[in-house]
Design an enzyme around this catalytic site. Structure first.
Site, PDB file in Angstrom:
ATOM      1  N   GLU A  87       0.854  -1.187   0.000  1.00 34.97           N
ATOM      2  CA  GLU A  87       0.000   0.000   0.000  1.00 34.97           C
ATOM      3  C   GLU A  87       0.892   1.239   0.000  1.00 34.97           C
ATOM      4  O   GLU A  87       1.925   1.249   0.683  1.00 34.97           O
ATOM      5  CB  GLU A  87      -0.927  -0.018   1.220  1.00 34.97           C
ATOM      6  CG  GLU A  87      -1.847  -1.247   1.183  1.00 34.97           C
ATOM      7  CD  GLU A  87      -2.875  -1.293   2.307  1.00 34.97           C
ATOM      8  OE1 GLU A  87      -2.826  -0.429   3.209  1.00 34.97           O
ATOM      9  OE2 GLU A  87      -3.731  -2.211   2.278  1.00 34.97           O
ATOM     10  N   HIS A 134      -7.911   1.039   1.533  1.00 33.24           N
ATOM     11  CA  HIS A 134      -7.863   0.590   2.945  1.00 33.24           C
ATOM     12  C   HIS A 134      -8.714   1.506   3.842  1.00 33.24           C
ATOM     13  O   HIS A 134      -8.238   2.013   4.861  1.00 33.24           O
ATOM     14  CB  HIS A 134      -6.422   0.533   3.451  1.00 33.24           C
ATOM     15  CG  HIS A 134      -6.258  -0.425   4.599  1.00 33.24           C
ATOM     16  ND1 HIS A 134      -5.110  -1.129   4.822  1.00 33.24           N
ATOM     17  CD2 HIS A 134      -7.111  -0.796   5.597  1.00 33.24           C
ATOM     18  CE1 HIS A 134      -5.253  -1.886   5.901  1.00 33.24           C
ATOM     19  NE2 HIS A 134      -6.463  -1.691   6.397  1.00 33.24           N
TER      20      HIS A 134
HETATM   21  P1  NAI Z   1     -10.811 -11.256  14.623  1.00 33.98           P
HETATM   22  O1  NAI Z   1      -9.488 -11.634  15.174  1.00 33.98           O
HETATM   23  O2  NAI Z   1     -11.934 -10.923  15.548  1.00 33.98           O
HETATM   24  O3  NAI Z   1     -11.343 -12.422  13.650  1.00 33.98           O
HETATM   25  C1  NAI Z   1     -10.540 -13.127  12.751  1.00 33.98           C
HETATM   26  C2  NAI Z   1     -11.132 -14.520  12.629  1.00 33.98           C
HETATM   27  O4  NAI Z   1     -10.475 -15.192  11.555  1.00 33.98           O
HETATM   28  C3  NAI Z   1     -10.922 -15.368  13.864  1.00 33.98           C
HETATM   29  O5  NAI Z   1     -12.157 -15.939  14.267  1.00 33.98           O
HETATM   30  C4  NAI Z   1      -9.926 -16.450  13.411  1.00 33.98           C
HETATM   31  O6  NAI Z   1     -10.100 -17.682  14.079  1.00 33.98           O
HETATM   32  C5  NAI Z   1     -10.251 -16.534  11.953  1.00 33.98           C
HETATM   33  N1  NAI Z   1      -9.197 -17.062  11.096  1.00 33.98           N
HETATM   34  C6  NAI Z   1      -7.880 -16.750  11.145  1.00 33.98           C
HETATM   35  N2  NAI Z   1      -7.223 -17.370  10.150  1.00 33.98           N
HETATM   36  C7  NAI Z   1      -8.151 -18.074   9.465  1.00 33.98           C
HETATM   37  C8  NAI Z   1      -8.097 -18.896   8.317  1.00 33.98           C
HETATM   38  N3  NAI Z   1      -6.938 -19.110   7.676  1.00 33.98           N
HETATM   39  N4  NAI Z   1      -9.239 -19.475   7.888  1.00 33.98           N
HETATM   40  C9  NAI Z   1     -10.405 -19.258   8.544  1.00 33.98           C
HETATM   41  N5  NAI Z   1     -10.534 -18.483   9.636  1.00 33.98           N
HETATM   42  C10 NAI Z   1      -9.409 -17.886  10.078  1.00 33.98           C
HETATM   43  O7  NAI Z   1     -10.527 -10.049  13.629  1.00 33.98           O
HETATM   44  P2  NAI Z   1     -11.555  -8.921  13.170  1.00 33.98           P
HETATM   45  O8  NAI Z   1     -11.554  -7.799  14.162  1.00 33.98           O
HETATM   46  O9  NAI Z   1     -12.836  -9.555  12.802  1.00 33.98           O
HETATM   47  O10 NAI Z   1     -10.809  -8.404  11.853  1.00 33.98           O
HETATM   48  C11 NAI Z   1     -10.742  -9.224  10.695  1.00 33.98           C
HETATM   49  C12 NAI Z   1      -9.737  -8.659   9.715  1.00 33.98           C
HETATM   50  O11 NAI Z   1     -10.172  -7.380   9.262  1.00 33.98           O
HETATM   51  C13 NAI Z   1      -8.349  -8.454  10.293  1.00 33.98           C
HETATM   52  O12 NAI Z   1      -7.400  -8.925   9.384  1.00 33.98           O
HETATM   53  C14 NAI Z   1      -8.233  -6.961  10.437  1.00 33.98           C
HETATM   54  O13 NAI Z   1      -6.904  -6.513  10.313  1.00 33.98           O
HETATM   55  C15 NAI Z   1      -9.058  -6.495   9.253  1.00 33.98           C
HETATM   56  N6  NAI Z   1      -9.562  -5.124   9.374  1.00 33.98           N
HETATM   57  C16 NAI Z   1      -9.578  -4.363   8.221  1.00 33.98           C
HETATM   58  C17 NAI Z   1     -10.027  -3.064   8.268  1.00 33.98           C
HETATM   59  C18 NAI Z   1     -10.049  -2.258   7.019  1.00 33.98           C
HETATM   60  O14 NAI Z   1      -9.975  -1.025   7.096  1.00 33.98           O
HETATM   61  N7  NAI Z   1     -10.201  -2.872   5.865  1.00 33.98           N
HETATM   62  C19 NAI Z   1     -10.443  -2.433   9.524  1.00 33.98           C
HETATM   63  C20 NAI Z   1     -10.495  -3.345  10.647  1.00 33.98           C
HETATM   64  C21 NAI Z   1     -10.031  -4.635  10.556  1.00 33.98           C
END
Ligand code: NAI
Length: 398
Positions: free
Chosen positions: A258, A281
Site C-alpha cells: 500500500e 484501505h
Molecule cells: P478477529 O481476530 O476478531 O477475527 C478473525 C477470525 O479469523 C478469527 O475468528 C480467526 O479464528 C479466523 N481465522 C484466522 N485465520 C483463518 C483462516 N486461515 N481461515 C479461517 N478463519 C481464520 O478479527 P476482526 O476484528 O474480525 O478483523 C478481521 C480482519 O479485518 C483483520 O485482518 C483486520 O486486520 C481487518 N480489518 C480491516 C479493516 C479495514 O480497514 N479494511 C479495519 C479493521 C479490521
C-alpha cells in the site's frame, strides 16, 4: 497528570481526559523519534495513531511515562516488549471500526450484485443502459464468510437481516449466529457460496491462503471480497479469474503493498478492471469509528491511571478490581516468578497493613497485582515494595 496526544486524535478523547482533571496537549501531526523524546518531558500519558513510532529509545527517555494509547487498531509502531519491561501499559481500540467494515462490505455486495460499477461508468460516459440483465437482488444469495471473528460475525447478522443466507468457515470453533451455517472446510464454503468475503486476521500463516486453487473452486459468476489483509490474496490469480469471466466481480480494500502516503502512486494488478471495486484501505475509516476509538482508548487510559485497570491492555496482564469507597490501592507490576505475591503480602503484614481486596494476573513475563489496603499505612511499605528485586513498577493509586 499531563497527556500528549499526537496525530489529531478525536476531540472526544481530549474532552474525556480533561474531564478527569488532566492537562492535555493535542498536536495534529506525528513525531519522529528525536522530536518525541524532546516532547515527552513531564508527560504521563502519550496518545498516538499509526504514524508515530514508540521505540525502546523513546521509552527509555521517558521514565515517568505511565501508558501509551494507540488511537487506532494496530500496535506494530510500539515496542510492546520494551513498554512492558518498563511497566508502561499500552491500549488500542481493536473493535471500534468493525461496524464500518461490515457496512462497506454490504454496500459492495449490493453494488457488485447490481453491476453498479459498470452502470455508473456508462452514465458518466453518456450511455443510458436501463437493462436488468445481470442485475440481481442480494436476498436469497449465499454469502460465505471466511473468518468468523468480530467483523465476520457482525457481517453475518446484518447480511441475514437483508435476507441473505450465510455460511462461514473459521479455523477456530465459533458459535454460529442466527441461521448461519458452519462449514467444516474452506472447500465446502467455496462450493456453496455466491459471494465469498474474507475476514481473517493477520497471523503470518495466513499469507497467500487465497490463490489460484481457492479461486478456481469458487462458483462460476460468484463475487469475491477482501477487506481483511492484503497479503492473504494472490492478486495476479484474482485478476485472471475476473478477466476470464469465472468471477463476476470483486471488491478489494487491502493490498500487499500500500502506498506510504497520500499522493504516492497506487500500484496493483487489479487496476483497470471495471467490475472490481478498489478502495484505499478505508474499511474502518469513518468519523463514527474515529470517534469511538477516541472514547474507547481515552477511557482505558483514564481507568488505568485511576483504578489500575488493565483490561484489554495490549501488553500487561488483564485485571479490573472493583473500586472501594475508602482505602488505598497499590498497583504492583513485577517479573512473573514464583513467590512475589507472598513477598508483597509478607511486607504488608510486617507493617500491620490489612489487605481488604486483592487480585493477581500474569501474562508472559509479567505479573500484576492490585491490592486494596486499609487507610492507615506507613509510607515505608511503598518503599519496600519498590525495592523488591522482582518489582517493575509500583504505584499508589488513591
Ligand atoms: P478477529 O481476530 O476478531 O477475527 C478473525 C477470525 O479469523 C478469527 O475468528 C480467526 O479464528 C479466523 N481465522 C484466522 N485465520 C483463518 C483462516 N486461515 N481461515 C479461517 N478463519 C481464520 O478479527 P476482526 O476484528 O474480525 O478483523 C478481521 C480482519 O479485518 C483483520 O485482518 C483486520 O486486520 C481487518 N480489518 C480491516 C479493516 C479495514 O480497514 N479494511 C479495519 C479493521 C479490521
Amino acid at each position: 497528570m499531563r497527556a500528549l496526544l499526537l496525530e489529531n486524535v478525536h476531540p472526544d478523547a481530549v474532552a474525556l481526559l480533561e474531564d478527569a482533571g488532566w492537562a492535555v496537549e493535542s498536536v495534529d501531526r506525528a513525531s519522529d523519534e528525536s522530536e518525541l523524546i524532546a516532547a515527552l518531558g513531564g508527560v504521563d500519558l502519550l496518545g498516538i495513531r499509526s504514524k508515530t513510532d514508540v521505540s525502546a529509545a523513546v521509552l527509555a527517555a521517558a521514565p515517568q511515562l505511565l501508558a501509551v494509547g494507540a488511537f487506532c487498531i494496530g500496535t506494530n509502531q510500539i515496542d510492546l516488549a520494551a513498554a512492558g519491561a518498563r511497566g508502561v501499559a499500552v491500549f488500542n481500540a481493536p473493535f471500534s471500526n468493525t461496524r464500518s467494515v461490515v457496512e462497506l462490505a454490504l454496500a459492495e455486495i449490493v453494488a457488485l450484485t447490481r453491476g453498479l460499477t459498470q452502470k455508473n461508468a456508462d452514465m458518466h460516459a453518456g450511455v443510458w443502459d436501463k437493462s436488468a440483465a445481470g442485475a440481481h437482488e442480494i436476498r436469497g444469495r449465499r454469502l460465505g464468510i471466511v473468518g468468523y471473528g468480530n467483523i465476520g460475525a457482525q457481517l453475518s447478522v446484518l447480511a441475514e437481516a437483508l435476507g441473505m443466507s450465510v455460511s462461514f468457515y473459521d479455523t477456530a470453533d465459533k458459535l454460529a449466529l442466527g441461521n448461519a451455517r458452519r462449514c467444516e472446510s474452506l472447500d465446502e464454503l467455496l462450493a456453496c457460496s455466491d459471494i465469498v468475503s474474507l475476514h481473517v486476521d493477520g497471523r503470518s500463516s495466513n499469507r497467500d491462503i487465497f490463490g489460484e486453487q481457492q479461486l478456481a473452486k469458487m462458483r462460476r459468476g460468484s463475487l469475491f471480497l477482501n477487506l481483511s489483509r492484503g497479503f492473504v490474496v494472490d492478486h495476479g490469480a484474482l485478476r485472471a479469474h475476473i478477466e476470464s469471466g469465472h468471477l463476476a466481480g470483486a471488491a478489494v480494500d487491502v493490498f500487499p503493498h500500500e502506498p506510504a502516503g497520500r499522493g504516492d502512486e497506487f500500484v496493483s494488478e487489479l487496476r483497470g478492471l471495471p467490475n472490481v471495486i478498489l478502495t484505499p484501505h478505508i474499511g474502518g475509516s469513518t468519523e463514527e469509528a474515529q470517534q469511538d476509538i477516541g472514547r474507547y482508548v481515552a477511557g482505558k487510559l483514564r481507568d488505568f491511571v485511576i483504578d489500575g485497570s488493565t483490561t484489554m491492555s495490549v501488553n500487561l496482564p488483564h485485571l479490573t478490581l472493583p473500586q472501594r469507597p475508602d482505602g488505598h490501592r497499590i498497583a504492583h507490576l513485577h517479573h512473573n516468578v514464583p513467590g512475589v505475591l507472598a513477598t508483597i503480602n509478607g511486607l504488608l503484614a510486617d507493617n500491620k497493613v490489612n489487605i481488604e481486596a486483592q487480585l493477581l494476573g500474569t501474562r508472559g513475563e509479567l505479573g500484576y497485582v492490585l491490592t486494596d489496603v486499609s487507610v492507615d499505612y506507613p509510607r515505608a511499605v511503598l518503599d519496600q515494595l519498590a525495592a523488591m528485586d522482582e518489582t517493575v513498577r509500583v504505584r499508589l493509586l488513591s
